[in-house]
Design an enzyme around this catalytic site. Structure first.
Site, mmCIF file in Angstrom:
data_model
loop_
_atom_site.group_PDB
_atom_site.id
_atom_site.type_symbol
_atom_site.label_atom_id
_atom_site.label_comp_id
_atom_site.label_asym_id
_atom_site.label_seq_id
_atom_site.Cartn_x
_atom_site.Cartn_y
_atom_site.Cartn_z
ATOM 1 N N HIS A 169 0.833 -1.207 0.000
ATOM 2 C CA HIS A 169 0.000 0.000 0.000
ATOM 3 C C HIS A 169 0.863 1.251 0.000
ATOM 4 C CE1 HIS A 169 -2.238 3.409 1.601
ATOM 5 N NE2 HIS A 169 -3.246 2.908 0.908
ATOM 6 N N HIS A 200 1.944 2.884 -3.690
ATOM 7 C CA HIS A 200 1.836 4.343 -3.594
ATOM 8 C C HIS A 200 3.189 4.876 -3.107
ATOM 9 C CE1 HIS A 200 -2.707 3.727 -2.633
ATOM 10 N NE2 HIS A 200 -2.650 4.326 -3.800
ATOM 11 N N HIS A 232 1.960 7.667 -8.321
ATOM 12 C CA HIS A 232 2.114 9.091 -8.001
ATOM 13 C C HIS A 232 3.560 9.560 -8.235
ATOM 14 C CE1 HIS A 232 -1.960 9.216 -6.626
ATOM 15 N NE2 HIS A 232 -1.721 8.363 -5.632
ATOM 16 N N ASP A 285 -7.424 6.808 -10.431
ATOM 17 C CA ASP A 285 -7.241 6.750 -8.984
ATOM 18 C C ASP A 285 -8.542 6.963 -8.202
ATOM 19 O OD1 ASP A 285 -6.150 6.707 -6.450
ATOM 20 O OD2 ASP A 285 -4.910 8.475 -6.671
#
Ligand SMILES: [Zn+2]
Length: 450
Positions: free
Chosen positions: A209, A236, A273, A324
């Site tokens: 995560h 992420h 990201h 997203d």
């Protein structure tokens, strides 16, 4: 989803990343879920009588490399007013607490069908809502099954990027809500994920995560699992400056350095990201030929910042795109944002050309999701393609020479007229063949708000 004839004739077509312009009169012949032949310069009179004529520009289907389907229910509720990523997260947690396998499937099916209408043929679902209230496992991993069923019903290709989420922050136990995201241990995560079935249209990938939610020892286990399975691996990374500060305080390094030290960063890896990465991080991601999934409409919405797309692409990182949080589902908007945001920051135009931007939205996304034979219209490639009509007010004056830049800088998801996934027609003349998308979005989201 209906069976399709085997020959499609494209008035105009962009055949993929190795093509710098649009071709005319392209005949695509399919065999099952693959493209069997591609012929350019074909006249309609040369076609078999059952060939389907596609007017407009046909191109490889779009890959949405980072999705959280259930966030779709937050659209319109979290955009107004002030607040931050962290207040948005509180809203998201409240929503997550009320979902069960039935309501999750209904919402995801409608959301994936919305994606299909906008030309998305392949989605990477970053799936962490896999447990019940209090962290209880469901029989048969029902929340994961709900996502697989939803993608099948919506007719789009799926990589279930199953996400390990063990901690509520670095060294912090999960709170009551976060327990729904946790398998309790990395070994339990691996056991559950190893049992998920794959098919011709479904792959299973792995995710960490974030450095907040997974400890370094567990990261190593997940990286080894992905390598053993030859599966895509996502995380992420550095979406918010505070994540970098917490990582530096706890481990003395950046999130990218921590992941690299745990064997996570390789060609199979995609950093989602990568907004606040430093020069060293960028070099690490580039030298590994890692993927970087930018999510510009979400990053705008959450005031995350602008990712260093030029620097990342310049050192060999493979950029791809995701919607997203689904504040907007329009991969064309994500695509042009990469270049337009770069213009705002650099005061310079033309860092990313139309071909490289379209490659991010297609082949790079497919590759990040473990489908290296998708995102291009080549012999042997997956038969996933879309046709953008040139009849809307936005595109009515566009000719073939201008089509490539118009796809990037003008087209919207609403211009997508036909969608084919694995040889099956999923959207015909702007309508989904099996889902009443607006009605299902309304009913599935209202049920959650009741
Ligand atoms: Zn995300």
């Amino acid at each position: 989803v209906t069976a399709s004839p085997a020959t499609f004739w494209c008035e105009l077509a962009w055949l993929g990343p190795s093509h710098g312009s649009v071709s005319s009169g392209v005949a695509l012949t399919l065999a099952g879920d693959r493209i069997a032949s591609v012929e350019e310069g074909v006249e309609p009179s040369e076609l078999p009588s059952d060939a389907v004529r596609l007017s407009g520009v046909t191109m490889p289907g779009l890959a949405n490399a980072h999705s959280h389907a259930f966030h779709r229910a937050l659209r319109g509720r979290t955009q107004a007013g002030t607040g931050s990523f962290w207040t948005w997260r509180d809203e998201m947690y409240r929503l997550a607490s009320v979902l069960d396998p039935t309501s999750y499937e209904a919402l995801a099916r409608a959301t994936f069908a919305e994606m299909a209408l906008g030309g998305i043929t392949c989605v990477g679902e970053f799936h962490y809502l896999h447990h019940g209230p209090g962290g209880q496992p469901y029989d048969d991993d029902a929340m994961s099954g709900a996502i697989v069923a939803a993608a099948d019903e919506a007719g789009i290709r799926l990589t279930l990027v199953d996400t390990c989420y063990l901690h509520g922050g670095i060294g912090v136990a999960p709170n009551e809500m976060q327990l729904r995201f946790s398998d309790g241990s990395v070994d339990e995560w691996a056991r559950r994920v190893s049992a998920l079935p794959e098919s011709a249209a479904v792959r299973v990938g792995a995710a960490i995560h974030s450095v907040r939610a997974v400890d370094p020892a567990s990261m190593r286990t997940i990286a080894a699992w992905a390598a053993h399975r030859d599966a895509p691996l996502h995380a992420h990374v550095s979406e918010q400056p505070i994540e970098n500060e917490q990582c530096l305080a706890a481990f003395g390094c950046s999130p990218v350095e921590l992941l690299a030290g745990c064997g996570v960063i390789s060609e199979r890896f995609t950093a989602v990201h990568a907004t606040h990465v430093n020069d060293h991080d960028i070099a690490v991601l580039g030298s590994a030929s890692a993927g970087c999934c930018l999510c510009p409409t979400t990053e705008r919405d959450l005031a995350d910042g602008i990712g260093p797309s030029a620097a990342l692409a310049g050192v060999g990182a493979r950029l791809c795109l995701g919607s997203d949080s689904h504040a907007v589902i329009d991969l064309f908007e994500e695509t042009r944002a990469v270049e337009l945001d770069e213009r705002l920051r650099s005061l310079r135009r033309g860092t990313h050309d139309a071909r490289s931007l379209l490659s991010m939205a297609t082949a790079n996304g497919y590759s990040s999701l473990g489908w290296p034979d998708g995102g291009r219209l080549d012999v042997g490639a997956l038969a996933d393609f879309i046709t953008v009509g040139l009849d809307s007010v936005r595109l009515a004056d566009i000719n073939g020479d201008e089509a490539l830049s118009a796809l990037v800088f003008v087209a919207t998801g609403a211009d997508v007229r036909h969608v084919v996934v694995g040889g099956d027609v999923v959207v015909r003349d702007h309508a989904h063949v099996s889902v009443d998308v607006a009605a299902e979005l309304r009913s599935s989201i209202r049920a959650l708000r009741a």
